[in-house]
Design a protein around this motif. Structure first.
Motif, short mmCIF file in Angstrom:
data_model
loop_
_atom_site.label_atom_id
_atom_site.label_comp_id
_atom_site.label_asym_id
_atom_site.label_seq_id
_atom_site.Cartn_x
_atom_site.Cartn_y
_atom_site.Cartn_z
N VAL A 124 -16.64 9.85 -2.05
CA VAL A 124 -16.57 11.20 -2.60
C VAL A 124 -16.71 12.24 -1.50
N ARG A 125 -17.71 12.07 -0.64
CA ARG A 125 -17.89 13.02 0.46
C ARG A 125 -16.67 13.03 1.37
N ARG A 127 -13.59 12.23 0.62
CA ARG A 127 -12.45 12.86 -0.06
C ARG A 127 -12.59 14.38 -0.04
N ASN A 128 -13.79 14.87 -0.32
CA ASN A 128 -14.01 16.32 -0.32
C ASN A 128 -13.77 16.92 1.06
N GLN A 131 -10.00 16.98 1.73
CA GLN A 131 -9.34 18.02 0.94
C GLN A 131 -9.61 19.41 1.51
N LYS A 132 -10.86 19.67 1.87
CA LYS A 132 -11.21 20.98 2.43
C LYS A 132 -10.54 21.23 3.78
N ILE A 142 -14.59 14.15 -9.91
CA ILE A 142 -15.75 13.55 -9.25
C ILE A 142 -16.99 13.78 -10.10
N ASP A 145 -19.75 16.42 -9.17
CA ASP A 145 -19.48 17.86 -9.31
C ASP A 145 -20.15 18.43 -10.56
N SER A 166 -18.37 5.42 -6.11
CA SER A 166 -18.42 6.32 -4.95
C SER A 166 -18.76 5.57 -3.67
N TYR A 204 -16.01 8.18 -9.37
CA TYR A 204 -15.00 9.22 -9.41
C TYR A 204 -13.71 8.59 -9.90
N GLU A 206 -9.30 9.03 -10.02
CA GLU A 206 -8.15 9.72 -9.46
C GLU A 206 -6.89 9.20 -10.15
#
Length: 497
Positions: A124-125, A127-128, A131-132, A142, A145, A166, A204, A206
């Motif tokens: 998860v971390r 992926r974030n 994305q950022k 997720i 969130d 995760s 999470y 997808e």
């Protein structure tokens, strides 16, 4: 290669076993460094133990527990005066606490920084972060969130969905949901599996890409801010979300797509300030669209195919980077030649659901020939047990093009002899002969869609009877009975007529 006196460490402890311990040891000793291995009693006769400059026994409630005992391995490093530790893959290779403890002990960890393991180890971390940083990720939801709205947000992503733990890895805990009425039940099952396998039930989801290809990119980064990609590997042929065959270059990619996916991987590593060897993995759709999947912060099982087409020794590169050296070459100087394919040789029965097998290694004759490489952690006289993963060797072939690599693979698989426990070599021969594989038209569900490849071909009754008779006549009781002299004849003694 660098001289021994140029290294800030003179010895390397390999915190692993099997073929990867042998593989790392080979480069360490070629560089003039001292190679140390740790081993459980179950591996006392293993090749790595015999080849090492020093071997230190470790203990545990199970063999796997011994190789996961960070404190014991660090003590072995202190006792042997090891200046560096190479974790291989699996076991402690992506354990942030272990990497931190190694550094705290004043020993060089041959891998990324602990913070990079921490960042990319949590899907998860990771992926974030990706994305950022502006790189492509699949539509998802997720749990962290907003746990209360997780199910509702998952429904909005739309079917089909892929649920993932995760903290997951190796395909464990993953579930595909095509009917959203089953979503809540499948989430609870995935949560239970995540807790059981990883001690972490966070999830999470997808968007599941139907019949995707699995493409990964090897990256290298040094402590001076330099990052390069070392091209891609395709790992689409899998069973139970675990890889069986890996190749490079991917037959699915045009040159334009290859550059796009490779530069994306290098960009992700560069954004993270990544150091040492790592692999950025992607899901590649039938329409050519690709999404970030995860990053493995270690050397991969399939790294040899990259070595074969580039001429780079990736373990040597890991050692150089860990020693503080710059990469020393720009991206344009990383080139490839030919095509390489790796086959994981498993002790398993593909025809019975890929069930692991065990037994003594009565006879082992690895294949030989031009463009053939055999990486193994077992020898004749050893034994395959249920204590570890069933992968016992890797066959790597290299040819001028994919057709030549496939032809060499078929010949090498045919020539591989391992008696005593069943392996998947016959299955792999059927796979490489399949028209879709020959055409490069595969995806991650290819084996599920073609179960006949795993199924053992039927043997004609006459042939079966002949084989059974031959086997029976080869057993010691039958040989003894055939060679025995009846009592009546024995009583005659040496009398002749």
């Amino acid at each position: 290669m660098s001289k021994t006196n140029a290294w800030p460490f003179k010895s390397v402890l390999i915190a692993n076993r099997g073929e990867i311990a042998v593989r790392v040891l080979r480069t360490v000793q070629q560089l003039g460094l001292r190679g140390i291995v740790v081993y459980h009693a179950a591996d006392r006769g293993a090749p790595a133990v015999k080849l090492a400059d020093e071997a230190i026994e470790i203990t545990g409630s199970t063999p796997v527990a011994a190789y996961l005992d960070a404190a014991q391995i660090l003590e072995a490093a202190r006792r042997s005066d090891a200046g560096a530790i190479h974790p291989g893959y699996g076991f402690l290779s992506e354990n942030k606490a272990f990497a931190s403890a190694v550094e705290a002990a004043g020993i060089v960890f041959i891998g990324p920084k602990p913070e990079h393991i921490d960042l990319m180890g949590d899907k998860v971390r990771a992926r974030n972060f990706v994305q950022k940083a502006g790189f492509p990720v699949a539509p998802s939801a997720i749990e962290d969130d907003d746990p209360a709205s997780f199910v509702e947000r998952a429904r909005k992503v739309g079917a089909p969905l892929l649920i993932k733990p995760s903290a997951g890895g190796g395909g464990k805990g993953m579930r595909i949901v095509r009917d959203l009425s089953l979503l809540e039940a499948e989430i609870e099952r995935a949560r239970s599996e995540g807790q059981r396998y990883f001690g972490d039930g966070r999830l999470y989801v997808e968007r599941y890409i139907e019949n995707p290809r699995h493409i990964e990119v090897q990256v290298l980064g040094d402590s001076h801010g330099n990052v390069v990609h070392v091209f891609e590997r395709e790992c689409s042929v899998q069973r139970r979300f675990q890889k069986i065959v890996e190749e490079t270059p991917s037959p699915a990619l045009t040159q334009e797509l290859r550059m796009s996916i490779c530069e994306t991987a290098a960009g992700i590593a560069r954004s993270a300030g990544y150091r040492n060897a790592g692999t950025v993995e992607f899901i590649f759709g039938q329409d050519g669209e690709f999404f970030f999947l995860e990053m493995n912060t270690r050397l991969q099982v399939e790294h040899p195919v990259t070595e074969e087409i580039t001429g780079l020794d990736l373990v040597h590169e890991q050692l150089r980077i860990a020693a503080g050296e710059p990469l020393g070459y720009p991206q344009r100087e990383v080139t490839t030649q030919g095509h390489a394919i790796e086959f994981r040789i498993y002790a398993e029965d593909a025809g019975r659901g890929y069930t692991p097998t065990t037994g003594p290694i009565l006879l082992l004759r690895p294949p030989q020939g031009e463009g053939v490489r055999w990486d193994s952690g077992v020898t004749q006289g050893g034994e395959v047990t249920s204590a570890f993963d069933p992968m016992i060797a890797k066959l790597i072939v290299h040819g001028a093009d994919r057709n030549e690599a496939i032809a060499r693979a078929d010949a090498a698989l045919r020539d591989t002899v391992l008696l005593g426990c069943k392996t998947n070599t016959a299955f792999l021969r059927r796979l490489v002969a399949h028209p879709a594989f020959v055409a490069g038209d595969v995806h991650t569900g290819f084996l599920d869609a073609n179960p006949q490849i795993a199924a053992e071909p039927e043997i004609a009754n006459d042939s079966l009877q002949a084989l059974l008779a031959t086997a029976a006549l080869s057993t010691r009781p039958m040989i003894d009975a055939a060679d025995a002299i009846p009592d009546l004849h024995a009583a005659i003694g040496s009398w002749t007529n």
